[in-house]
Design an enzyme around this catalytic site. Structure first.
Site, short mmCIF file in Angstrom:
data_model
loop_
_atom_site.label_atom_id
_atom_site.label_comp_id
_atom_site.label_asym_id
_atom_site.label_seq_id
_atom_site.Cartn_x
_atom_site.Cartn_y
_atom_site.Cartn_z
N ASP A 339 48.37 -3.47 18.65
CA ASP A 339 47.66 -3.72 19.50
C ASP A 339 46.29 -3.34 19.65
OD1 ASP A 339 46.99 -3.92 23.03
OD2 ASP A 339 47.02 -1.60 22.60
N GLU A 376 46.48 -8.10 16.74
CA GLU A 376 45.82 -8.58 17.33
C GLU A 376 44.40 -8.38 17.14
OE1 GLU A 376 45.64 -8.54 22.11
OE2 GLU A 376 45.67 -6.44 21.25
#
Length: 696
Positions: A339, A376
């Site tokens: 993330d 990401e």
């Protein structure tokens, strides 16, 4: 009491059981005193035993350690740590707070847990989370090993452990709904759907109370531990239950041929900003674990959640790599999606590093070799590294694929060239790296944003239920409601929406790269237009299993598409082929409505291409018409080796079961043109031998 204790060892960190007791070790550079608290029950207001660590005997360098005899796995424990309390210099020690062990392998949460109590002053023993002593060797894996499936044969299914089976319609018994055990019961569904990997939204223990008042943190992007599986996803109430049940799930998924990828959050914690709770890191060594502003009482906020983990600090780097190694070696997971991974490229001042140590630590660790690493490649402060993320083994969530596919199919001007680039693996982003096309993880929807149904049903977000006056969530959704905002009984609108959903599925599965689909998109799951359902632990977010019957045509389409995708690229020669090599080998020719005349103008809304896989004698012709009128496309001649005519595999305009067919039943296409209906995708194929019907 202290006479029976031993000094213990600084290594390994955490709580390490042995036949005679447990060694506890904790890092804190600036602590002046440490107490180890042992609890009988998770909601006890007082520790059953308090062990004071003597700085002269139980401290080596910055590591506090002690060996406690006769302690067993399952023991609950925590720490209270003394030290300077001066926020102006970044020191936030609070000896009244019970702290989790950063290396604790398990966490128990009392029913009375209070985030507010961890924010305020005073003792919070009764309402604090507690760490658990875990013997990680005490489990029978029955020969299980990570699967190591090639990326070229991987389809990722992004899903939420709780949301997958929590809905009453799941058919899962009430006591296992929304748990690791509940997911196990639905593995046959995942097998039939044809996905090869599940990407689980965060399963590290998180603070469910890290949410607006009256709501809960459902997604789980609020970690309090990087080693412990989330207790709330376990159907077992004993202290060791979450660890064992998580492993049961991994083992069962592996038996079904499905890999397990974890969505991991190493960019921030649930401790929030300067007003947040003291749960672990803040009370252990605030200046080590977090990036602080020039005003040391404030936290840098590159994550958008209040704080930023100081990932390139040596102690934090070690913790991150130790965590990843633990989940691979002890918990058998197959990969990780990071993330806001670009935060891991920042130094302790927040500046972007050219060669971030933590990323190279991860990349070069031998225990992580062959593990799927997915970034990401952006953060909440504007750093965007899609196509330029550091390292040789990382894949990237391709946000540009999402944006360009959405723009094309909703009929935007100027979308054609970017979309065409995405179809062939985004060479404008990745070809320079001499990497395989699977560096690009292609997706149109994910947990963050609209579902696929809502992407074609809403022009605007509808997040009122989140309690932030619809200010939260992305405003740039590139969605189109197909003429009506929200649910409708209009059959023409419904037909168009279903067609658009199939269009998105088709380009995701056929484009160069590693495809990812969102849980429930295969049955047009809706969130009622909410594009930021992070705090909606209810039917807004749960998988509604009644949709399987209602959306059987979409489910069938996705299943057949997945089945063919997985059969691609099984030849051993395919492995190691870079993106630009693959494009050259495929011999791709672009067309418009006329052969060899693609229309790259901003006003163009259609394109076609022929891919000749000469090595296998296969020919594919793909027509993509995002225009609002039918178009007649010329078809290439097959005189150069394919004696059989074009056959139609997919036409998303047609009703089920003609929208996608088994290759063996694919009808021939007569004539030299194909009428492609509005907003639809057509895929034709041909081969020199009627028996050669595999993409290989």
């Amino acid at each position: 009491m202290s006479d029976s204790l031993e000094e213990g060892s600084s290594s390994p960190l955490g709580a390490t059981p042995s036949p005679n007791g447990v060694n506890f070790s904790l890092f804190s550079r600036y602590a002046t005193g440490v107490h180890l608290l042992l609890f009988d029950r998770v909601d006890d207001a007082k520790a059953a035993r308090v062990v004071r660590l003597d700085p002269s005997a139980n401290r080596t360098y910055h590591y506090w350690h002690v060996f406690v005899p006769n302690v067993q796995p399952g023991q609950l424990y925590g720490y209270q740590v003394e030290g300077p309390s001066d926020p102006s210099i970044g020191m936030r020690f609070d000896p009244a707070k019970v702290l989790l062990d950063p290396y604790g392998r398990g966490v128990m949460v009392p029913g009375t847990y209070s985030r507010d109590a961890a924010c305020g002053s005073g003792d919070n023993t009764a309402t604090a989370m507690k760490s658990v002593v875990v013997d990680v060797s005490a489990y029978d894996w029955e020969g299980d090993v990570p699967l190591r499936r090639p990326s070229s044969r991987t389809i990722i299914y992004e899903m939420h452990v709780r949301g997958f089976t929590r809905h009453p319609s799941s058919g899962v018994p009430e006591d296992t709904r929304g748990t690791y055990a509940g997911l196990i019961e639905k593995i046959p569904y995942l097998q039939r759907l044809g996905i090869t990997a599940v990407e689980l939204l965060p399963v590290f223990q998180f603070d469910a109370q890290d949410a607006p008042p009256g709501r809960v943190n459902y997604w789980g992007y609020a970690p309090v531990s990087f080693f412990a599986p989330h207790q709330g996803y376990s159907s077992r109430r004993d202290s060791l239950g979450p660890v064992h049940e998580f492993r049961d799930m991994v083992k069962a998924l592996h038996r079904a041929g499905i890999e397990v990828i974890l969505d991991v959050v190493f960019n921030h914690t649930a401790e929030g900003d300067h007003r947040g709770p003291t749960l672990s890191f803040r009370g252990l060594d605030n200046t080590t674990y977090y990036i602080l502003e020039e005003d040391r009482s404030r936290y840098a906020n590159y994550s958008g959640t209040g704080n930023t983990l100081n990932a390139n600090q040596p102690i934090v780097r070690r913790m991150i790599v130790d965590s990843l190694r633990y989940w691979v070696e002890a918990m058998h997971v197959d990969g990780f999606r990071f993330d806001l991974a670009s935060i891991l490229a920042r130094d302790e001042s927040g500046s972007v590093m050219r060669s971030p140590p933590v990323l190279w630590d991860i990349e070069s660790d031998p225990a992580l070799a062959g593990v799927k690493l997915i970034a990401e490649a952006w953060d909440a402060a504007g750093l965007y590294q899609v196509g330029s993320f550091i390292g040789d083994s990382w894949r990237e969530w391709n946000g540009r694929f999402r944006d360009d596919a959405r723009s094309f199919f909703r009929g935007e001007e100027g979308a054609i060239e970017g979309f065409a680039d995405r179809l062939i693996g985004s060479p404008s982003l990745y070809a320079h790296k001499q990497r395989e096309p699977e560096e690009s993880v292609n997706f149109v929807t994910c947990h963050d944003g609209f579902t696929l149904n809502d992407l074609v049903s809403y022009d605007a977000k509808h997040n009122e239920a989140n309690g932030e006056d619809n200010r939260d969530g992305a405003d740039d959704n590139r969605s189109w409601n197909c003429g009506v905002e929200g649910p409708t009984e209009d059959p023409s609108v419904e037909k168009l929406r279903t067609r658009q959903v199939k269009n998105f599925f088709t380009v995701t599965m056929l484009s160069g790269g590693m495809p990812m689909m969102l849980m429930g998109d295969e049955v047009r799951r809706t969130q009622g237009g909410n594009n930021n359902a992070y705090c909606q632990d209810n039917e807004t977010s749960w998988f509604d299993w009644t949709l399987l019957a209602k959306r059987v045509d979409v489910h069938r389409f996705a299943t057949l598409l997945n089945a063919r995708r997985v059969q691609r690229d099984v030849e051993p020669e395919r492995q190691g082929v870079t993106l630009d090599q693959l494009i050259r080998q495929a011999d791709i020719t672009w067309h418009g409505v006329r052969l060899d005349e693609p229309d790259w103008r901003d006003s163009s809304h259609s394109v076609a291409f022929t891919a000749r896989f000469t090595k296998y004698g296969m020919f594919f012709h793909v027509i993509l018409n995002a225009y609002w009128e039918p178009l007649q496309f010329e078809l290439p001649s097959l005189s150069n080796g394919a004696r059989n005519p074009w056959r139609r595999w997919i036409d998303t305009f047609l009703d089920s079961p003609h929208d996608i067919v088994d290759w063996e039943q694919a009808p021939s296409v007569p004539g030299s043109t194909y009428r492609t209906e509005p907003r639809s995708v057509v895929v034709l194929f041909a081969s020199p031998d009627p028996l050669v019907l595999s993409l290989r």
